[in-house]
Design a protein around this motif. Structure first.
Motif, short mmCIF file in Angstrom:
data_model
loop_
_atom_site.label_atom_id
_atom_site.label_comp_id
_atom_site.label_asym_id
_atom_site.label_seq_id
_atom_site.Cartn_x
_atom_site.Cartn_y
_atom_site.Cartn_z
N GLN A 17 -2.38 13.50 -8.62
CA GLN A 17 -3.32 13.43 -9.55
C GLN A 17 -2.95 12.65 -10.73
O GLN A 17 -1.74 13.09 -11.20
CB GLN A 17 -4.06 14.66 -10.03
CG GLN A 17 -4.53 15.29 -8.82
CD GLN A 17 -5.68 14.58 -8.23
OE1 GLN A 17 -6.54 14.03 -8.86
NE2 GLN A 17 -6.00 14.71 -6.83
N ASP A 50 2.52 2.67 -2.08
CA ASP A 50 2.57 3.74 -3.25
C ASP A 50 1.22 4.74 -3.29
O ASP A 50 1.49 5.82 -3.19
CB ASP A 50 2.54 3.23 -4.58
CG ASP A 50 1.74 1.93 -4.75
OD1 ASP A 50 1.12 1.48 -3.80
OD2 ASP A 50 1.38 1.65 -6.10
N ARG A 51 0.14 3.99 -2.90
CA ARG A 51 -1.14 4.51 -2.64
C ARG A 51 -0.95 5.58 -1.74
O ARG A 51 -1.68 6.75 -1.71
CB ARG A 51 -2.27 3.77 -2.80
CG ARG A 51 -2.29 2.91 -3.75
CD ARG A 51 -3.76 2.16 -3.85
NE ARG A 51 -3.66 1.09 -2.96
CZ ARG A 51 -3.26 -0.13 -3.06
NH1 ARG A 51 -2.84 -0.38 -4.30
NH2 ARG A 51 -2.98 -1.29 -2.26
N MET A 52 -0.62 5.41 -0.43
CA MET A 52 -0.43 6.15 0.74
C MET A 52 0.40 7.43 0.60
O MET A 52 -0.16 8.32 0.59
CB MET A 52 0.14 5.40 2.01
CG MET A 52 -0.63 3.94 2.25
SD MET A 52 0.27 3.08 3.36
CE MET A 52 0.93 4.17 4.66
N TYR A 75 1.97 10.89 -12.24
CA TYR A 75 1.25 11.85 -11.47
C TYR A 75 1.57 13.27 -11.52
O TYR A 75 3.14 13.47 -11.55
CB TYR A 75 1.19 11.35 -10.12
CG TYR A 75 0.40 10.01 -9.82
CD1 TYR A 75 -0.85 10.17 -9.58
CD2 TYR A 75 0.77 8.76 -10.15
CE1 TYR A 75 -1.67 8.99 -9.15
CE2 TYR A 75 -0.06 7.59 -9.95
CZ TYR A 75 -1.18 7.71 -9.58
OH TYR A 75 -2.15 6.56 -9.46
N ASN A 79 3.93 15.95 6.16
CA ASN A 79 4.39 14.51 6.24
C ASN A 79 5.94 14.46 5.92
O ASN A 79 6.38 14.09 5.03
CB ASN A 79 3.76 13.51 5.10
CG ASN A 79 2.30 13.66 5.19
OD1 ASN A 79 1.56 13.25 5.74
ND2 ASN A 79 1.41 14.77 4.35
N LEU A 124 1.17 8.84 -2.51
CA LEU A 124 0.42 9.66 -3.43
C LEU A 124 -0.63 10.47 -2.87
O LEU A 124 -1.14 11.54 -3.21
CB LEU A 124 0.02 8.76 -4.61
CG LEU A 124 1.31 8.10 -5.32
CD1 LEU A 124 0.75 7.18 -6.51
CD2 LEU A 124 1.98 9.34 -6.20
N ARG A 125 -1.56 9.57 -2.01
CA ARG A 125 -2.47 10.50 -1.57
C ARG A 125 -2.10 11.46 -0.35
O ARG A 125 -2.78 12.55 -0.49
CB ARG A 125 -3.51 9.35 -0.66
CG ARG A 125 -4.81 9.70 -0.07
CD ARG A 125 -5.52 8.68 0.36
NE ARG A 125 -5.86 7.55 -0.26
CZ ARG A 125 -5.38 6.37 -0.21
NH1 ARG A 125 -4.44 6.18 0.99
NH2 ARG A 125 -5.43 5.35 -1.00
N MET A 126 -0.95 11.08 0.17
CA MET A 126 -0.43 12.26 1.24
C MET A 126 -0.18 13.55 0.50
O MET A 126 -0.51 14.72 1.00
CB MET A 126 0.77 11.87 1.67
CG MET A 126 0.39 10.63 2.87
SD MET A 126 2.28 10.02 3.46
CE MET A 126 1.72 8.83 4.66
N HIS A 127 0.26 13.45 -0.85
CA HIS A 127 0.76 14.68 -1.59
C HIS A 127 -0.54 15.08 -2.70
O HIS A 127 -0.10 15.81 -3.48
CB HIS A 127 1.90 14.33 -2.54
CG HIS A 127 3.15 14.24 -1.23
ND1 HIS A 127 3.68 15.31 -0.73
CD2 HIS A 127 3.44 13.25 -0.61
CE1 HIS A 127 4.86 14.84 0.29
NE2 HIS A 127 4.67 13.60 -0.10
N ASN A 128 -1.55 14.55 -2.55
CA ASN A 128 -2.67 14.74 -3.14
C ASN A 128 -2.36 14.72 -4.87
O ASN A 128 -2.81 15.78 -5.70
CB ASN A 128 -3.34 16.21 -2.98
CG ASN A 128 -4.54 16.50 -3.49
OD1 ASN A 128 -5.43 15.46 -3.83
ND2 ASN A 128 -4.91 17.63 -3.90
N ASN A 187 0.77 -1.51 -0.08
CA ASN A 187 -0.03 -0.15 0.06
C ASN A 187 0.82 1.02 0.00
O ASN A 187 0.15 2.29 0.18
CB ASN A 187 -0.84 -0.07 1.21
CG ASN A 187 -1.88 -1.10 1.08
OD1 ASN A 187 -2.96 -1.02 0.65
ND2 ASN A 187 -1.57 -2.14 1.89
#
Length: 309
Positions: A59, A49-51, A88, A237, A53-57, A47
């Motif tokens: 797209q 990579d998803r974590m 992204y 973060n 990328l989500r932390m830094h919003n 998880n």
């Protein structure tokens, strides 16, 4: 340092983690610490990579985007012998970039809007090649594991005060010292590994794009931007700071123990030396223009306020 020394540092991190567990709960505590570490790393492995990328919003960037970013990454990935990673874009004015993912088949490259607005196409190619080198070298997995170990060691050290076993072995003063020194030692190992892999990725990235001076020029520009432009997501973060090509939090002038990245001056000097070895111009202040055969002739953005216009 190469992979042998990286492996030694990883072994030191594991030994430190188990040592803290032993001081808290004896041999049983060491075993429990190892089991907890394994469980955390399995979760992070799938998880991370998803974590991040989500932390830094971040797209996703679609193929044939108007910036030509997706096509540029694809061409350089072919040069590197890699599958096409996900691409992204992060909406922050600070120029920077990072790669993430557990292996080359499940990887992503993320660049900031500030990077797109600051760099030339040549410099951008150098940065993307650097991030692809991290993916090819499996650095993204290494850094994820070390970050998880560092966090777990800090957590265990903080728990030590509440367990009688550690106080019996070390006393109150010793327990308090462990709470301070164990996380510090873990952070030092994590930072040392990060610096190790940055030099290796600089060299491999220069070989992927074929022009060390493109990356050297990009590093100088990114350093200047990162020193004066805040990255709010990175500040929230800080554990992800080591993933970026340049420290997004603050600049370091030396390769000191507490630096997550090598000094930019040292990295540029190493790239200049590599350029001389490859027969390129020794001047890194301005990157040579990109040839049509080096990277794709990507379409440029329909705006007139940046080097991609």
């Amino acid at each position: 340092m190469g992979y042998v020394k990286t492996g030694i540092l990883m072994a030191a991190m594991t030994a430190l983690f188990m040592g803290v567990g032993y001081l808290i709960g004896g041999s049983g505590g060491a075993v429990i610490a190892l089991v907890v570490a394994a469980a955390m790393n399995v979760f992070t492995w799938w998880n991370s990579d998803r974590m991040v990328l989500r932390m830094h919003n971040a797209q996703p960037v679609a193929p044939r985007d108007r910036m030509g970013l997706h096509d540029l990454v694809g061409e350089l990935a072919k040069n590197a012998g890699l599958p096409m990673p996900a691409v992204y874009l992060i909406d922050t004015p600070q120029p920077n970039a990072f790669a993430t993912g557990r292996n080359p088949s499940n990887a992503a490259v993320a660049v900031t809007a500030g990077l797109m607005n600051t760099l030339s196409r040549e410099e951008l190619a150098g940065v993307i090649a650097h991030e692809l080198a991290h993916i090819r070298n499996h650095d993204t997995a290494i850094m994820t594991v070390t970050a998880t170990f560092a966090g777990a060691i800090s957590m265990l050290a903080n728990f030590a005060l509440f367990f009688g076993g550690s106080r019996e072995r070390l006393g109150l003063v010793g327990t308090l010292m462990m709470m301070i020194l164990a996380p510090t030692a873990a952070a030092l190992v994590q930072m040392a590994i990060s610096r190790t892999r940055e030099y290796a990725a600089d060299k491999a990235g220069a070989e992927i794009c074929g022009q060390p001076l493109w990356l050297a020029s990009a590093l100088q520009r990114i350093q200047q931007g990162a020193a004066r432009i805040d990255n709010d997501a990175a500040e929230r973060n800080p554990a992800t700071a080591h993933m970026f090509i340049i420290n997004p939090l603050h600049a370091h002038k030396r390769d000191n123990l507490f630096a997550t990245h090598p000094a930019t001056e040292n990295r540029v000097a190493a790239l200049q030396q590599l350029a001389q070895t490859m027969g390129r111009s020794p001047t890194a202040n301005a990157a040579p223009r990109m040839s049509q055969t080096s990277v794709p002739n990507t379409r440029r953005r329909p705006r007139n306020d940046g080097p991609w216009s």
